[in-house]
Design a protein around this motif. Structure first.
Motif, PDB file in Angstrom:
ATOM      1  N   HIS A  44       0.829  -1.205   0.000  1.00 55.26           N
ATOM      2  CA  HIS A  44       0.000   0.000   0.000  1.00 55.26           C
ATOM      3  C   HIS A  44       0.865   1.257   0.000  1.00 55.26           C
ATOM      4  CE1 HIS A  44      -3.603  -2.315   0.751  1.00 55.26           C
ATOM      5  NE2 HIS A  44      -2.974  -2.957   1.700  1.00 55.26           N
ATOM      6  N   SER A  45       0.325   2.294  -0.584  1.00 59.70           N
ATOM      7  CA  SER A  45       0.998   3.580  -0.550  1.00 59.70           C
ATOM      8  C   SER A  45       0.902   4.177   0.853  1.00 59.70           C
ATOM      9  CB  SER A  45       0.356   4.530  -1.556  1.00 59.70           C
ATOM     10  OG  SER A  45      -0.953   4.845  -1.129  1.00 59.70           O
ATOM     11  N   LEU A  46       1.694   5.193   1.094  1.00 57.82           N
ATOM     12  CA  LEU A  46       1.693   5.847   2.403  1.00 57.82           C
ATOM     13  C   LEU A  46       0.309   6.390   2.742  1.00 57.82           C
ATOM     14  CD1 LEU A  46       3.073   6.972   4.928  1.00 57.82           C
ATOM     15  CD2 LEU A  46       3.812   8.931   3.555  1.00 57.82           C
ATOM     16  N   SER A  47      -0.343   7.034   1.787  1.00 61.74           N
ATOM     17  CA  SER A  47      -1.663   7.597   2.084  1.00 61.74           C
ATOM     18  C   SER A  47      -2.672   6.501   2.385  1.00 61.74           C
ATOM     19  CB  SER A  47      -2.156   8.475   0.927  1.00 61.74           C
ATOM     20  OG  SER A  47      -2.310   7.722  -0.247  1.00 61.74           O
ATOM     21  N   GLN A  48      -2.598   5.354   1.711  1.00 64.44           N
ATOM     22  CA  GLN A  48      -3.510   4.247   1.993  1.00 64.44           C
ATOM     23  C   GLN A  48      -3.265   3.696   3.394  1.00 64.44           C
ATOM     24  OE1 GLN A  48      -6.165   3.206   0.234  1.00 64.44           O
ATOM     25  NE2 GLN A  48      -6.594   1.985   2.037  1.00 64.44           N
ATOM     26  N   LYS A  49      -2.005   3.605   3.797  1.00 63.49           N
ATOM     27  CA  LYS A  49      -1.691   3.144   5.153  1.00 63.49           C
ATOM     28  C   LYS A  49      -2.255   4.112   6.189  1.00 63.49           C
ATOM     29  CE  LYS A  49       2.438   0.474   4.111  1.00 63.49           C
ATOM     30  NZ  LYS A  49       3.877   0.329   4.303  1.00 63.49           N
ATOM     31  N   LEU A  50      -2.134   5.417   5.915  1.00 61.73           N
ATOM     32  CA  LEU A  50      -2.678   6.408   6.843  1.00 61.73           C
ATOM     33  C   LEU A  50      -4.193   6.283   6.963  1.00 61.73           C
ATOM     34  CD1 LEU A  50      -0.588   9.571   5.911  1.00 61.73           C
ATOM     35  CD2 LEU A  50      -0.498   8.304   8.062  1.00 61.73           C
ATOM     36  N   LYS A  51      -4.861   6.105   5.851  1.00 67.41           N
ATOM     37  CA  LYS A  51      -6.319   5.954   5.869  1.00 67.41           C
ATOM     38  C   LYS A  51      -6.736   4.706   6.636  1.00 67.41           C
ATOM     39  CE  LYS A  51      -7.063   8.400   1.548  1.00 67.41           C
ATOM     40  NZ  LYS A  51      -7.444   8.280   0.141  1.00 67.41           N
ATOM     41  N   THR A  52      -6.004   3.623   6.442  1.00 68.35           N
ATOM     42  CA  THR A  52      -6.301   2.382   7.153  1.00 68.35           C
ATOM     43  C   THR A  52      -6.119   2.567   8.657  1.00 68.35           C
ATOM     44  OG1 THR A  52      -5.617   1.065   5.249  1.00 68.35           O
ATOM     45  CG2 THR A  52      -5.670  -0.056   7.388  1.00 68.35           C
ATOM     46  N   LEU A  53      -5.010   3.201   9.050  1.00 70.16           N
ATOM     47  CA  LEU A  53      -4.768   3.452  10.474  1.00 70.16           C
ATOM     48  C   LEU A  53      -5.830   4.366  11.060  1.00 70.16           C
ATOM     49  CD1 LEU A  53      -0.884   3.847  10.540  1.00 70.16           C
ATOM     50  CD2 LEU A  53      -2.230   2.005  11.579  1.00 70.16           C
ATOM     51  N   GLN A  54      -6.240   5.389  10.296  1.00 76.17           N
ATOM     52  CA  GLN A  54      -7.290   6.290  10.773  1.00 76.17           C
ATOM     53  C   GLN A  54      -8.556   5.524  11.120  1.00 76.17           C
ATOM     54  OE1 GLN A  54      -7.847   9.074   7.577  1.00 76.17           O
ATOM     55  NE2 GLN A  54      -6.824  10.702   8.687  1.00 76.17           N
ATOM     56  N   SER A  55      -8.959   4.643  10.222  1.00 74.94           N
ATOM     57  CA  SER A  55     -10.197   3.908  10.465  1.00 74.94           C
ATOM     58  C   SER A  55     -10.050   2.926  11.623  1.00 74.94           C
ATOM     59  CB  SER A  55     -10.655   3.177   9.201  1.00 74.94           C
ATOM     60  OG  SER A  55      -9.748   2.176   8.839  1.00 74.94           O
ATOM     61  N   GLN A  56      -8.877   2.357  11.790  1.00 77.82           N
ATOM     62  CA  GLN A  56      -8.662   1.393  12.871  1.00 77.82           C
ATOM     63  C   GLN A  56      -8.698   2.044  14.239  1.00 77.82           C
ATOM     64  OE1 GLN A  56      -4.950  -0.470  11.819  1.00 77.82           O
ATOM     65  NE2 GLN A  56      -5.927  -1.968  10.491  1.00 77.82           N
ATOM     66  N   ILE A  57      -8.185   3.274  14.353  1.00 83.98           N
ATOM     67  CA  ILE A  57      -8.142   3.917  15.667  1.00 83.98           C
ATOM     68  C   ILE A  57      -9.226   4.971  15.835  1.00 83.98           C
ATOM     69  CG2 ILE A  57      -5.697   3.449  16.026  1.00 83.98           C
ATOM     70  CD1 ILE A  57      -5.094   6.325  15.265  1.00 83.98           C
ATOM     71  N   GLY A  58     -10.067   5.157  14.814  1.00 82.21           N
ATOM     72  CA  GLY A  58     -11.200   6.060  14.940  1.00 82.21           C
ATOM     73  C   GLY A  58     -10.877   7.527  14.837  1.00 82.21           C
ATOM     74  N   VAL A  59      -9.809   7.889  14.165  1.00 83.49           N
ATOM     75  CA  VAL A  59      -9.459   9.297  13.978  1.00 83.49           C
ATOM     76  C   VAL A  59     -10.282   9.865  12.833  1.00 83.49           C
ATOM     77  CG1 VAL A  59      -7.624  10.883  13.259  1.00 83.49           C
ATOM     78  CG2 VAL A  59      -7.129   9.035  14.862  1.00 83.49           C
ATOM     79  N   GLN A  60     -10.874  11.025  13.060  1.00 82.51           N
ATOM     80  CA  GLN A  60     -11.649  11.697  12.019  1.00 82.51           C
ATOM     81  C   GLN A  60     -10.901  12.948  11.579  1.00 82.51           C
ATOM     82  OE1 GLN A  60     -14.543  10.527  10.696  1.00 82.51           O
ATOM     83  NE2 GLN A  60     -14.232   8.735  11.958  1.00 82.51           N
ATOM     84  N   THR A  61     -10.830  13.161  10.273  1.00 83.24           N
ATOM     85  CA  THR A  61     -10.230  14.380   9.741  1.00 83.24           C
ATOM     86  C   THR A  61     -11.249  15.063   8.845  1.00 83.24           C
ATOM     87  OG1 THR A  61      -9.311  13.270   7.812  1.00 83.24           O
ATOM     88  CG2 THR A  61      -7.904  13.398   9.767  1.00 83.24           C
ATOM     89  N   ARG A  62     -11.048  16.333   8.573  1.00 84.39           N
ATOM     90  CA  ARG A  62     -11.978  17.068   7.732  1.00 84.39           C
ATOM     91  C   ARG A  62     -11.935  16.582   6.294  1.00 84.39           C
ATOM     92  NH1 ARG A  62      -8.313  20.284   5.275  1.00 84.39           N
ATOM     93  NH2 ARG A  62      -6.631  21.053   6.559  1.00 84.39           N
TER      94      ARG A  62
END
Length: 74
Positions: A44-62
């Motif tokens: 996965h690309s860096l941005s895909q990894k970030l999105k996956t981590l966001q969803s796993q830990i429940g971080v919301q961004t604008r």
């Protein structure tokens, strides 16, 4: 099962051994796992990894998409 020989710089070899030891595995297994990821497209690309981590830990961004400049903003 096939066996291969590769040549790498001494410094890379030492760092690779240290990485494998730190992760509780062998250098052979590190190389095999890397090759598996490359041939299966499981890199996965860096941005895909970030999105996956966001969803796993429940971080919301604008905005869940990132530009290169945003990722490397200092």
């Amino acid at each position: 099962m096939k066996s291969i020989n590769i040549k790498i710089a001494d410094e890379l070899y030492e760092k690779s051994l240290a990485y494998a030891e730190k992760h509780g595995t062998t250098l052979n297994e590190v190389v095999v796992q890397f090759l598996k990821k490359m041939v299966t497209g499981d890199n996965h690309s860096l941005s895909q990894k970030l999105k996956t981590l966001q969803s796993q830990i429940g971080v919301q961004t604008r905005n869940s998409s990132f530009t290169r400049d945003e990722l490397y903003e200092r």
